[in-house]
Design a protein around this motif. Structure first.
Motif, short mmCIF file in Angstrom:
data_model
loop_
_atom_site.label_atom_id
_atom_site.label_comp_id
_atom_site.label_asym_id
_atom_site.label_seq_id
_atom_site.Cartn_x
_atom_site.Cartn_y
_atom_site.Cartn_z
N LYS A 204 42.56 43.62 43.80
CA LYS A 204 43.55 43.94 42.79
C LYS A 204 43.24 43.10 41.56
O LYS A 204 43.22 41.86 41.64
CB LYS A 204 44.95 43.62 43.31
N VAL A 205 42.96 43.74 40.42
CA VAL A 205 42.44 43.01 39.27
C VAL A 205 43.21 43.35 38.00
O VAL A 205 43.83 44.41 37.87
CB VAL A 205 40.94 43.30 39.04
N LEU A 206 43.15 42.41 37.04
CA LEU A 206 43.66 42.61 35.68
C LEU A 206 42.48 42.75 34.73
O LEU A 206 41.47 42.06 34.89
CB LEU A 206 44.50 41.41 35.23
N VAL A 207 42.61 43.60 33.74
CA VAL A 207 41.58 43.76 32.71
C VAL A 207 42.19 43.37 31.37
O VAL A 207 43.21 43.93 30.97
CB VAL A 207 41.06 45.21 32.66
N VAL B 34 38.57 34.02 37.37
CA VAL B 34 38.35 34.70 36.10
C VAL B 34 36.88 35.08 35.95
O VAL B 34 35.99 34.26 36.16
CB VAL B 34 38.77 33.80 34.91
N VAL B 35 36.65 36.35 35.64
CA VAL B 35 35.31 36.84 35.31
C VAL B 35 35.29 37.14 33.82
O VAL B 35 36.06 37.97 33.34
CB VAL B 35 34.98 38.12 36.10
N VAL C 56 47.27 38.79 41.78
CA VAL C 56 46.03 39.56 41.63
C VAL C 56 44.88 38.74 42.18
O VAL C 56 44.95 37.52 42.28
CB VAL C 56 45.77 39.92 40.15
N ASP C 57 43.82 39.43 42.56
CA ASP C 57 42.66 38.76 43.15
C ASP C 57 41.71 38.22 42.09
O ASP C 57 40.95 37.28 42.36
CB ASP C 57 41.91 39.73 44.06
N ALA C 58 41.70 38.81 40.89
CA ALA C 58 40.79 38.36 39.84
C ALA C 58 41.24 38.92 38.49
O ALA C 58 41.96 39.91 38.42
CB ALA C 58 39.35 38.81 40.13
N LEU D 49 31.65 41.78 42.20
CA LEU D 49 32.76 42.06 43.12
C LEU D 49 32.48 41.52 44.51
O LEU D 49 33.38 41.04 45.19
CB LEU D 49 33.01 43.57 43.17
N GLN D 50 31.22 41.58 44.92
CA GLN D 50 30.87 41.03 46.22
C GLN D 50 31.09 39.53 46.26
O GLN D 50 31.59 38.98 47.25
CB GLN D 50 29.41 41.37 46.57
#
Length: 245
Positions: free
Chosen positions: A5-8, A79-80, A52-54, A114-115
């Motif tokens: 589950k991610v935020l953009v 954070v990516v 969220v996961d990331a 993602l991995q």
């Protein structure tokens, strides 16, 4: 595992929409799309928000930059950074960013990211939660004298095709496999992020220790001490994107 589950977060609508689409195609759930760093802080502080996961976060944005936002949430989700500029990479990892993607983001590089995120989540689980999630390491047979033994994929730096035989390489060491084409290796390990850098060379990008320029338009990648592989001119841009800064 459940979908990530991610935020953009990106101030450019087209970039935000494209990344969200790629993430959804990769199996992620989009928890929200935000246009700047302040909106992200407000989202994280809002009551009744599920975790969220990331967070996939742009760097150059009006108001708070992505760097400033990360500094404000040291205990927040991974954070990516997603940016068009490679110059921020060192600072990003000093701030313990989970990964650093250069625009335009390619599907294979995103899957590698993602991995990594999934592996981080697994490491944070307690032993009871880990049961059933951990898969045995990928292995394949190599020939030894009159028989075969199994080699773990994780120790392999690259694969090399020579006279219709595929060799698994661990730096300078080579091991003969059953395969007769590099496409056989790609089909055997579709999720490993393998990258064809020459017609006869298949690289595992995560094993690269360094890069340097070669001839015009090409690079060399170091996979072990005194072991370098030349990337073709056509594949050099993709290799630069796939190799973590």
């Amino acid at each position: 595992m459940a979908p990530l589950k991610v935020l953009v977060v990106d101030d450019e609508p087209l970039a935000r929409e494209r990344l969200s689409r790629l993430l959804q195609e990769a199996g992620c759930t989009i928890a929200g799309e935000l246009e700047n760093g302040l909106a992200l802080l407000q989202w994280l502080e809002a009551p009744n928000k599920t975790g969220v996961d990331a967070i996939f976060l742009d760097i150059q944005m009006p108001g708070l930059s992505g760097m400033e936002v990360l500094a404000k949430i040291p205990d927040g989700p991974p954070v990516v950074f997603v940016t068009a500029f490679s110059s921020y990479a060192v600072r990003a990892f000093e701030l313990t960013a989970a990964d650093y993607l250069l625009k335009p983001v390619f599907e294979d590089r995103l899957e590698t990211c993602l991995q990594r995120l999934r592996e981080q989540l697994v490491r944070r689980l307690n032993p009871s939660e880990l049961r059933g999630l951990l898969r045995p390491p990928a292995q394949f047979p190599i020939r030894v004298k009159d028989g075969e033994i199994y080699l773990e994929l994780e120790v392999v730096t690259h694969f090399e095709l020579e006279h219709d035989r595929v060799w698994a390489c661990r730096g300078a060491s080579r091991y003969l496999t059953r395969w007769t084409a590099l496409s056989d290796v790609e089909q055997a390990f579709p999720d490993d992020g393998l990258l064809r850098i020459q017609r006869h060379l298949l690289l595992r990008p995560r094993m690269v220790r360094g890069i340097r320029p070669a001839s015009v338009g090409r690079i060399k990648v170091m996979v072990a001490p005194k072991v370098e592989l030349t990337v073709s001119r056509a594949m050099t841009p993709r290799a630069k994107e796939r190799i973590r800064p």
